[in-house]
Design a protein around this motif. Structure first.
Motif, PDB file in Angstrom:
ATOM      1  N   TYR A   9       5.795 127.328  10.053  1.00  0.00           N
ATOM      2  CA  TYR A   9       6.148 128.531  10.806  1.00  0.00           C
ATOM      3  C   TYR A   9       7.175 129.383  10.058  1.00  0.00           C
ATOM      4  O   TYR A   9       7.940 128.873   9.233  1.00  0.00           O
ATOM      5  CB  TYR A   9       6.748 128.148  12.168  1.00  0.00           C
ATOM      6  CG  TYR A   9       5.825 127.370  13.056  1.00  0.00           C
ATOM      7  CD1 TYR A   9       4.985 128.023  13.945  1.00  0.00           C
ATOM      8  CD2 TYR A   9       5.791 125.982  13.012  1.00  0.00           C
ATOM      9  CE1 TYR A   9       4.130 127.304  14.785  1.00  0.00           C
ATOM     10  CE2 TYR A   9       4.942 125.251  13.834  1.00  0.00           C
ATOM     11  CZ  TYR A   9       4.118 125.920  14.716  1.00  0.00           C
ATOM     12  OH  TYR A   9       3.280 125.205  15.537  1.00  0.00           O
ATOM     13  N   ARG A  10       7.202 130.666  10.398  1.00  0.00           N
ATOM     14  CA  ARG A  10       8.290 131.533   9.970  1.00  0.00           C
ATOM     15  C   ARG A  10       9.466 131.356  10.941  1.00  0.00           C
ATOM     16  O   ARG A  10       9.298 130.843  12.053  1.00  0.00           O
ATOM     17  CB  ARG A  10       7.838 132.986   9.931  1.00  0.00           C
ATOM     18  CG  ARG A  10       6.796 133.273   8.855  1.00  0.00           C
ATOM     19  CD  ARG A  10       6.499 134.761   8.743  1.00  0.00           C
ATOM     20  NE  ARG A  10       5.895 135.274   9.965  1.00  0.00           N
ATOM     21  CZ  ARG A  10       4.595 135.247  10.230  1.00  0.00           C
ATOM     22  NH1 ARG A  10       3.758 134.712   9.347  1.00  0.00           N
ATOM     23  NH2 ARG A  10       4.134 135.745  11.361  1.00  0.00           N
ATOM     24  N   GLN A  13       9.068 132.599  14.450  1.00  0.00           N
ATOM     25  CA  GLN A  13       8.153 131.791  15.251  1.00  0.00           C
ATOM     26  C   GLN A  13       8.844 130.537  15.775  1.00  0.00           C
ATOM     27  O   GLN A  13       8.617 130.121  16.916  1.00  0.00           O
ATOM     28  CB  GLN A  13       6.931 131.409  14.416  1.00  0.00           C
ATOM     29  CG  GLN A  13       6.047 132.598  14.042  1.00  0.00           C
ATOM     30  CD  GLN A  13       4.954 132.204  13.082  1.00  0.00           C
ATOM     31  OE1 GLN A  13       5.214 131.614  12.033  1.00  0.00           O
ATOM     32  NE2 GLN A  13       3.725 132.530  13.436  1.00  0.00           N
ATOM     33  N   ASP A 167      11.679 131.695   5.266  1.00  0.00           N
ATOM     34  CA  ASP A 167      10.311 132.216   5.211  1.00  0.00           C
ATOM     35  C   ASP A 167       9.723 132.210   3.809  1.00  0.00           C
ATOM     36  O   ASP A 167       8.504 132.120   3.642  1.00  0.00           O
ATOM     37  CB  ASP A 167      10.269 133.642   5.753  1.00  0.00           C
ATOM     38  CG  ASP A 167      10.583 133.714   7.243  1.00  0.00           C
ATOM     39  OD1 ASP A 167      10.454 132.671   7.923  1.00  0.00           O
ATOM     40  OD2 ASP A 167      10.969 134.793   7.714  1.00  0.00           O
ATOM     41  N   ALA A 221       2.104 129.988  10.863  1.00  0.00           N
ATOM     42  CA  ALA A 221       2.001 130.956   9.773  1.00  0.00           C
ATOM     43  C   ALA A 221       1.231 130.392   8.594  1.00  0.00           C
ATOM     44  O   ALA A 221       0.591 131.124   7.831  1.00  0.00           O
ATOM     45  CB  ALA A 221       3.395 131.377   9.316  1.00  0.00           C
TER      46      ALA A 221
END
Length: 488
Positions: A9-10, A13, A167, A221
């Motif tokens: 995930y980012r 998120q 990220d 993601a």
């Protein structure tokens, strides 16, 4: 700790997952914080059981709250503990302030951080900044990072090493170098690619007991690649069942590239492998590997018969950028056969505007920069965005090589955790081309061939390094391990 999930995930998120757990599922934020602090303490306690002193570096957010809970647990376990704070703890809010007060209730020591002070610790816990960092680290925080990195103590990071972008995996000015990162709820995609490999150490994970259905409410993601079982071969199989790989390349002085790619295709299980190369190479290339069928090709017309027989084509290993290379490359991409494009094939492609659905591109960051007409530094700043841009521009499957190789299709991005620094030597990319082409020849889809090929290639390098070390690892050292892995 739990096995690492597949979903990545980012940061935003993960923040949403956290919100759903608290607001929709009714899990108090302090309960989640307490669980996180407990996991960090457990990592430090069982990772370094001989440690007698702990230093916890705390900042100003919820990451600090996790640190104060870990510090309290360490005091209660009889360890010598000091918290070094870079922000007045009385200014903490909500759950983090509660965690601070509970630490003080057990007579926990709090020391305002100063850059010149001596730190007495066997283990350091980094609870400075969490995953919300959006600018380079400077000032007192940068000084604290420098102190931590120079200290002899083992280091545990809370959720993410301070200074690492969650990220992208890039370093925001400077970052803490850890031995272990304990991350929570959702795995941050930036922990698994780029510069993160030098900062995260071992990655441990805890869901903090967040219910499984929470994770279904937030699309991931990206995902980690896991190895898939290979289908059992029929007892009546013959070489024609497993495809014919054609490797195009080997300009004068670069014959080894096609030789490596060809053998890698065979070691991966392809039925046949042919090399289309310069005429002066064709007579000697199979002297050490008789199973390779070597053809001297000087014009595209001479390539026609081989293209017709091929199941899949790998174009680029040692190809060069001469008129000969351009002619053969042009014939290959017009062949309507599945393609693996690497090395100079990518450099030739960078000067065109071709887009196809049935090929796999395998650039390293420098080649990716040429393909996207930007700098290598920009590629490395956000590898996830770069691999997505490659796939969007050229179609098919894009593989961005490097620490935490990324594979992008038209619907998702995957990351491989296999491989090691020993792979920074000539010929590794040629072996990868052969591995992927070999899987394609056996009927793997483009996506599976790229993902499993990258994973197995890195895993073979890991086994080779485990046996004899990373330094001095040669591309040809992977061959016996490729065969071993394909037969597990």
């Amino acid at each position: 700790m739990h096995p690492l999930p597949v979903k990545l995930y980012r940061a935003e998120q993960v923040k949403e997952l956290d919100r759903i757990a608290i607001q929709d599922c009714g899990i108090p934020g302090y309960v989640l914080m307490s669980r996180a602090g407990h996991e960090v303490f457990q990592c430090a306690r069982y990772g370094w059981p001989e440690a007698r002193s702990v230093a916890v570096f705390c900042g100003s957010g919820n990451n600090a709250g996790d640190g104060y809970i870990a510090a309290r647990l360490a005091v209660e376990a009889g360890l010598k503990v000091a918290v070094y704070t870079l922000s007045a703890p009385e200014k903490l809010g909500g759950d983090a302030l509660t965690a601070y007060h509970q630490y003080r209730e057990v007579n926990g020591t709090v020391i305002p951080f100063q850059a010149d002070q001596a730190i007495d610790a066997d283990v350091i816990i980094d609870a400075l900044l969490g995953s919300g960092l959006d600018r380079p680290v400077t000032g007192l925080y940068a000084q604290a990072i420098d102190i931590i990195n120079k200290h002899k103590a083992s280091v545990v990071a809370v959720d993410i090493p301070t200074g690492l972008n969650p990220d992208t995996g890039t370093v925001m000015g400077c970052a803490v170098e850890t031995d272990c990162t304990v991350t929570f709820i959702g795995l941050k995609q930036g922990l698994f690619t780029g510069f993160a490999a030098d900062y995260c150490g071992k990655i441990s994970y805890s869901s903090l007991e967040v219910p499984d259905d929470v994770f279904e409410k937030v699309p991931s993601a990206a995902r980690r690649i896991v190895k898939k079982p290979l289908p059992r071969r029929s007892r009546c199989a013959h070489k024609g069942n497993y495809g014919h790989v054609l490797i195009i390349g080997g300009e004068r002085g670069y014959s080894g590239a096609v030789r490596l790619a060809g053998e890698a295709a065979l070691r991966t299980g392809a039925g046949l492998a042919s090399l289309a190369t310069r005429s002066e190479h064709s007579g000697i290339l199979n002297s050490s590997r008789a199973e390779l069928m070597c053809h001297g090709i000087e014009t595209a017309g001479q390539l026609t018969g081989l293209l017709e027989k091929a199941t899949v084509i790998a174009a680029g290993p040692g190809l060069g950028q001469s008129d000969w290379a351009k002619e053969l490359f042009s014939a290959a991409i017009k062949s309507r056969k599945p393609l693996v494009i690497d090395a100079d094939g990518l450099n030739l492609l960078a000067n065109s505007s071709v887009k196809k659905t049935d090929w796999i591109l395998t650039p390293h960051p420098g080649e990716a920069a040429r393909l996207l007409k930007c700098s290598t530094a920009k590629i490395q700043q956000d590898r996830f965005s770069a691999v997505s841009a490659l796939q969007a521009k050229y179609g098919g499957i894009a593989v961005l090589k490097g620490a935490g190789t990324l594979i992008a299709s038209d619907d998702e991005t995957a990351v491989s955790a296999t491989g090691n620094p020993g792979m920074a030597s000539g010929g590794m990319g040629d072996v990868l081309s052969g591995v992927i082409a070999g899987l394609l020849a056996q009927g793997f889809s483009l996506k599976d061939a790229a993902e499993q090929g990258v994973y197995i290639h890195g895993e073979a390098a890991d086994l080779a390094a485990e046996k004899n070390g990373e330094r001095g690892l040669l591309a040809s050292d992977l061959m016996p391990f490729l065969r071993q892995l394909m037969n597990k």
